[in-house]
Design a protein around this motif. Structure first.
Motif, mmCIF file in Angstrom:
data_model
loop_
_atom_site.group_PDB
_atom_site.id
_atom_site.type_symbol
_atom_site.label_atom_id
_atom_site.label_comp_id
_atom_site.label_asym_id
_atom_site.label_seq_id
_atom_site.Cartn_x
_atom_site.Cartn_y
_atom_site.Cartn_z
ATOM 1 N N ASP A 270 1.054 -1.038 0.093
ATOM 2 C CA ASP A 270 0.119 -0.205 0.326
ATOM 3 C C ASP A 270 1.625 1.346 0.114
ATOM 4 O OD1 ASP A 270 -2.389 -1.489 -0.280
ATOM 5 O OD2 ASP A 270 -2.944 -1.048 2.187
ATOM 6 N N VAL A 271 2.041 1.563 0.694
ATOM 7 C CA VAL A 271 2.689 2.432 0.558
ATOM 8 C C VAL A 271 3.504 2.662 -0.287
ATOM 9 C CG1 VAL A 271 4.648 3.583 1.846
ATOM 10 C CG2 VAL A 271 3.254 2.304 3.058
ATOM 11 N N ARG A 272 3.370 1.741 -1.369
ATOM 12 C CA ARG A 272 4.245 1.530 -2.466
ATOM 13 C C ARG A 272 3.954 2.233 -3.680
ATOM 14 N NH1 ARG A 272 9.324 -0.616 -3.439
ATOM 15 N NH2 ARG A 272 9.139 -0.528 -5.282
ATOM 16 N N ALA A 273 2.822 2.080 -3.138
ATOM 17 C CA ALA A 273 1.697 2.658 -3.978
ATOM 18 C C ALA A 273 1.239 4.071 -4.549
ATOM 19 C CB ALA A 273 0.095 1.560 -3.998
ATOM 20 N N ILE A 274 1.147 4.054 -3.080
ATOM 21 C CA ILE A 274 0.966 5.710 -2.831
ATOM 22 C C ILE A 274 2.361 6.666 -2.898
ATOM 23 C CG2 ILE A 274 0.578 7.384 -1.143
ATOM 24 C CD1 ILE A 274 -1.073 4.622 0.220
ATOM 25 N N CYS A 275 3.568 6.071 -2.443
ATOM 26 C CA CYS A 275 4.301 6.968 -2.281
ATOM 27 C C CYS A 275 5.334 6.813 -3.968
ATOM 28 C CB CYS A 275 5.916 6.907 -1.301
ATOM 29 S SG CYS A 275 5.053 6.521 0.095
ATOM 30 N N ALA A 276 5.821 5.738 -4.820
ATOM 31 C CA ALA A 276 6.082 5.950 -6.201
ATOM 32 C C ALA A 276 6.512 6.997 -7.047
ATOM 33 C CB ALA A 276 5.371 4.262 -5.899
ATOM 34 N N PRO A 277 4.280 6.555 -7.586
ATOM 35 C CA PRO A 277 4.226 7.929 -8.249
ATOM 36 C C PRO A 277 5.183 9.234 -7.934
ATOM 37 C CG PRO A 277 2.476 6.578 -7.367
ATOM 38 C CD PRO A 277 3.158 6.458 -6.799
ATOM 39 N N MET A 278 4.798 9.251 -6.555
ATOM 40 C CA MET A 278 5.364 10.860 -6.225
ATOM 41 C C MET A 278 6.919 11.348 -5.850
ATOM 42 S SD MET A 278 2.825 11.951 -2.601
ATOM 43 C CE MET A 278 3.442 10.376 -1.450
ATOM 44 N N GLN A 279 7.006 9.675 -5.834
ATOM 45 C CA GLN A 279 8.446 9.965 -6.161
ATOM 46 C C GLN A 279 9.820 9.585 -7.432
ATOM 47 O OE1 GLN A 279 10.775 6.291 -4.758
ATOM 48 N NE2 GLN A 279 12.581 6.547 -4.832
ATOM 49 N N VAL A 280 8.734 9.026 -8.159
ATOM 50 C CA VAL A 280 9.098 9.416 -9.954
ATOM 51 C C VAL A 280 9.064 10.946 -10.140
ATOM 52 C CG1 VAL A 280 8.937 8.487 -12.472
ATOM 53 C CG2 VAL A 280 8.411 7.337 -10.183
ATOM 54 N N MET A 281 7.622 11.216 -10.262
ATOM 55 C CA MET A 281 7.845 12.917 -10.353
ATOM 56 C C MET A 281 8.356 13.411 -9.889
ATOM 57 S SD MET A 281 3.792 14.846 -9.500
ATOM 58 C CE MET A 281 3.808 14.948 -7.967
ATOM 59 N N SER A 282 9.007 13.906 -8.372
ATOM 60 C CA SER A 282 9.731 13.876 -7.467
ATOM 61 C C SER A 282 10.995 14.492 -8.302
ATOM 62 C CB SER A 282 10.001 14.664 -6.214
ATOM 63 O OG SER A 282 8.950 14.670 -5.515
ATOM 64 N N ALA A 283 11.221 13.495 -9.159
ATOM 65 C CA ALA A 283 12.851 13.033 -9.225
ATOM 66 C C ALA A 283 12.956 13.901 -11.299
ATOM 67 C CB ALA A 283 13.231 11.003 -9.928
ATOM 68 N N CYS A 284 11.801 13.659 -11.625
ATOM 69 C CA CYS A 284 11.761 14.397 -13.156
ATOM 70 C C CYS A 284 11.837 16.014 -13.363
ATOM 71 C CB CYS A 284 10.609 13.875 -13.855
ATOM 72 S SG CYS A 284 10.504 11.963 -14.708
#
Length: 454
Positions: A270-284
């Protein structure tokens, strides 16, 4: 009559040197600048997506493609704003009026010195500051030519202070972000519900910080160096290490990658599903701003040399040619694909266990630090901020699963980056002074020449 013709533009202003005599410098600078771009892509750009790869949110090749895209966009859209600092913010270029070839040789040495150091650091998988490298290399040749005359010592002092301040600030901000995320989501009974409720807040923070840094502060900061987190070596803490559950007091121990304690750090699905997109967006966003700010590290001296060749002046008042920004971005992208995996592994996997939750905190914390420093006019390094945030979040999460020995080695490399590149560039400049025909054999000041002539 000649003056009048020159004034009205009917006769071109005569160049202070013969272009045919300096064509070899131009060719070499273009070659070395591209190679430096490769080194920068291999070392510095890897920081933007190192945490995403380490957290298994993106594969290595996915990260390289996305990073290359956003680095190039940032370089083309924002790169012209920062190149001025590298070209004329470290020392007064007007000192080279009448000695244009000397400045061209100096730019060649700056590119070469920075390039050598970045490849050495990449070979040892050590993330160092590309900005500090080019700053040190630019100062190196100028100190040989003119000593301390015309040097902006305020920038140099701020760079030294940033070794200690920027990692601490970035690490603190990332630690606070992770602590909030930890107590509101990671330790909640219903992680999915709490995570979904908090998503609007986190997305607002990510977009606000990153868009504000892109459109407001990106032209002002000179990402140079960073490093050092809190002074934690020697701090005594307690751990429930005994079999009976009691604690024993001890100093920090280098819990290495591959140990059970290291591998135990994981996010739930659940945490991966929530945080993964935000991490990729921040990295971009991080890659976009990095491309806009750090492309000048590999083409700043090249731009200076190109403007001298095309205008015959050292004033550096002209705008950066757009095609040179693309040239630098191309070199950065090639380096990321060829060698980026080496530093990506160090930042994303070897310093601390990486998951989407602490990866997101790292990206957002370092971006916020760069934003603050940009608007205060303080030069810091994106590399230093990233590594400081990595260590801080790792310490907050596990207390022990941080490779402090690796961190101390990285910090040592940051500290010696400035003097090493100064020595490399200065040595190359001194050598060329004695070997290139018609070059000045010894450091010469314009005032000394005038005194001997008159």
């Amino acid at each position: 009559m000649l003056d009048a013709l020159v004034t009205f533009g009917t006769t071109p202003i005569p160049f202070p040197f013969d272009k045919e005599d300096v064509i070899w410098i131009v060719v070499l600078c273009f070659i070395i600048s591209f190679i430096l771009g490769i080194a920068l892509g291999a070392n510095d750009v890897a920081n933007s997506f190192g945490t995403s790869v380490g957290a298994k949110v993106l594969t290595l090749y996915q990260a390289c493609f996305v990073a290359a895209l956003f680095e190039t966009l940032g370089a083309l859209l924002l790169g012209y704003k920062v190149s001025d600092t590298i070209r004329k913010g470290l020392f007064d270029p007007s000192l080279y009026q009448g000695f244009e070839e000397l400045l061209m040789i100096g730019n060649l040495c700056a590119l070469a010195g920075s390039c050598i150091w970045l490849f050495i650091a990449t070979g040892f998988r050590i993330p160092v500051s590309a900005t500090h490298s080019i700053v040190g290399a630019s100062l190196g040749f100028h100190l040989v030519a003119f000593g301390g005359e015309g040097v902006n010592w305020r920038v140099v002092v701020l760079i030294i202070l940033s070794w200690f301040c920027s990692p601490a600030v970035s690490g603190t901000i990332s630690a606070v972000i992770f602590t909030i995320l930890n107590y509101t989501v990671l330790k909640a009974k219903n992680q999915l519900r709490n995570g979904l409720l908090s998503l609007p807040f986190w997305y607002f923070i990510v977009f606000f910080v990153n868009l504000f840094s892109i459109f407001y502060g990106s032209s002002e900061h000179l990402p140079p160096s960073y490093e050092n987190m809190q002074k934690q070596n020697g701090v005594v803490i307690s751990h429930p290490d005994n079999a009976d559950g009691t604690t024993k007091t001890q100093g920090f121990k280098l819990v290495k990658k591959g140990t059970a304690e290291w591998d135990a750090v994981k996010d739930t699905p659940d945490v991966r599903a929530i945080c993964a997109p935000m991490q990729v967006m921040s990295a971009c966003f991080a890659a976009f701003t990095h491309g806009g700010n750090d492309v000048s590290n590999c083409i700043g001296p090249l731009i200076s040399l190109w403007l001298i060749v095309t205008t015959g002046e050292v004033s550096q008042e002209q705008l950066t040619p757009f095609w040179l920004l693309f040239y630098g971005a191309a070199g950065i992208s090639v380096g990321l694909f060829l060698l980026g995996r080496r530093v990506i592994q160090t930042v994303g996997e070897d310093l601390t266990p990486m998951t989407p939750s602490n990866g997101f905190a790292i990206e957002l914390g370092s971006a916020t630090t760069v934003l603050i420093a940009s608007n205060l006019g303080i030069p810091i390094s994106t590399t230093h901020c990233q590594v400081g945030s990595v260590c801080a979040t790792g310490f907050v999460r596990t207390r022990r699963a941080v490779d402090w020995r690796l961190f101390s080695g990285i910090f040592s490399a940051w500290v010696i980056t400035l003097p090493i590149t100064m020595l490399l560039s200065g040595a190359l400049f001194g050598f060329l002074q004695h070997t290139v025909p018609n070059m000045l054999v010894y450091p010469v000041y314009p005032t000394d020449i005038l005194e001997t002539m008159f």
